[in-house]
Design an enzyme around this catalytic site. Sequence first.
Site, PDB file in Angstrom:
ATOM      1  N   GLY A  50       0.824  -1.208   0.000  1.00  0.00           N
ATOM      2  CA  GLY A  50       0.000   0.000   0.000  1.00  0.00           C
ATOM      3  C   GLY A  50       0.857   1.256   0.000  1.00  0.00           C
ATOM      4  O   GLY A  50       2.094   1.194  -0.074  1.00  0.00           O
TER       5      GLY A  50
ATOM      6  N   ASP B  92       0.400  -8.654   1.652  1.00  0.00           N
ATOM      7  CA  ASP B  92      -0.699  -7.830   1.148  1.00  0.00           C
ATOM      8  C   ASP B  92      -1.650  -8.735   0.369  1.00  0.00           C
ATOM      9  O   ASP B  92      -1.201  -9.641  -0.328  1.00  0.00           O
ATOM     10  CB  ASP B  92      -0.135  -6.717   0.234  1.00  0.00           C
ATOM     11  CG  ASP B  92      -1.013  -5.486   0.232  1.00  0.00           C
ATOM     12  OD1 ASP B  92      -2.170  -5.603  -0.190  1.00  0.00           O
ATOM     13  OD2 ASP B  92      -0.533  -4.412   0.650  1.00  0.00           O
TER      14      ASP B  92
ATOM     15  N   TYR C 101     -14.429   1.886   9.836  1.00  0.00           N
ATOM     16  CA  TYR C 101     -12.986   2.142   9.946  1.00  0.00           C
ATOM     17  C   TYR C 101     -12.641   2.579  11.372  1.00  0.00           C
ATOM     18  O   TYR C 101     -11.753   2.021  12.009  1.00  0.00           O
ATOM     19  CB  TYR C 101     -12.593   3.226   8.947  1.00  0.00           C
ATOM     20  CG  TYR C 101     -11.116   3.508   8.866  1.00  0.00           C
ATOM     21  CD1 TYR C 101     -10.236   2.556   8.369  1.00  0.00           C
ATOM     22  CD2 TYR C 101     -10.596   4.742   9.258  1.00  0.00           C
ATOM     23  CE1 TYR C 101      -8.875   2.827   8.269  1.00  0.00           C
ATOM     24  CE2 TYR C 101      -9.245   5.015   9.162  1.00  0.00           C
ATOM     25  CZ  TYR C 101      -8.386   4.059   8.661  1.00  0.00           C
ATOM     26  OH  TYR C 101      -7.033   4.336   8.562  1.00  0.00           O
TER      27      TYR C 101
END
Length: 323
Positions: free
Chosen positions: A15, A36, A150
């Site tokens: 990322g 990932d 989140y």
Amino acid sequence: MSQQLQRAVITGGAGFLGSHLCDRFLAEGWEVVCMDNLITGDLRNIEHLSGNPRFHFFHQDVTEFIHVPGSVDAVLHFASPASPLDYLELPIQTLKVGALGTHKALGLAREKGARFLLASTSECYGDPLVHPQREDYWGNVNPVGPRGVYDEAKRFAEAMTMAYHRYHKLRTRIVRIFNTYGPRMRLNDGRALPAFMSQALRGEPITVFGDGSQTRSFCYVDDLVEGIYRLLHSDEAYPVNIGNPNEMTIKEFAERITRLVGSNSSIIYQELPVDDPKQRRPDISKAKRLLGWEPRFDLDTGLARTLSYFRERLDAPLRGPRV
Ligand code: UDP
């Protein structure tokens, strides 16, 4: 600083932030295992590392059992969709990687006797009623709003990390990351900087949400990585804010970017997303005191570096679904 730390596992290593951490740890002489599942990460962020014998890529979902052969000295848990658009599109994965993924990453650190560092977030403060935000502020988060997936995942992740610290005596660190920008942000991740920069470069209108009076404080990625590297080597288990206190309104930010690009794009105002925080600015006195850290890059320098990356990306032929 300890000299014997050598092998790091970085989840979310393909990322934006994860790939910069891979670079830094390799530059410091570490071996790096990058994990990932590539749902928001991108192999292009790490392709320059593929020939490095100290770099290993595991295509793995960290919400499943993690096995890493050999010794591990540090686990840095950075896997998560991280832009509001991503976590609105991937709500379950966001909750899973913050909860189950953190549990698995902590389990790996415990098994290996490694240090653990959690990528947490200023979103733990929600739409803050205290300004600027200090680490001892508990926040104002809506658990059932769209951003809750989140915010609450990261709050859970912090609680889980502290539980491993207290119960299993794991050496843990928690960084609360404020808005960060730089090369390798995804052009279409929906965040303010990539949106404004690509709109300005294409001569399209700049989409400011709400009236643009909400504030953010933007930190250049190299400053963030420096803070994280120092935090890992410190002894502080409680959260530490890392961010740049240079606060501005989103409208000012949009104007700054348009000027820098030399674009004549106009601003169009669109609806403010639900629960969009009205203000955000880190109090970094703890990081200054404990880590001797403060940001070095001013906005103009950071934006200029980011702009060259975005120009290249917009010129490059598309090589995958994520541009
Ligand atoms: N924003 C905007 N236009 C865009 C994207 C974002 O005005 O095209 C605003 C957004 O509403 C928020 C701020 O910019 O107030 C920062 O948004 P971002 O998605 O970068 O991160 P956040 O700080 O909200 O997590």
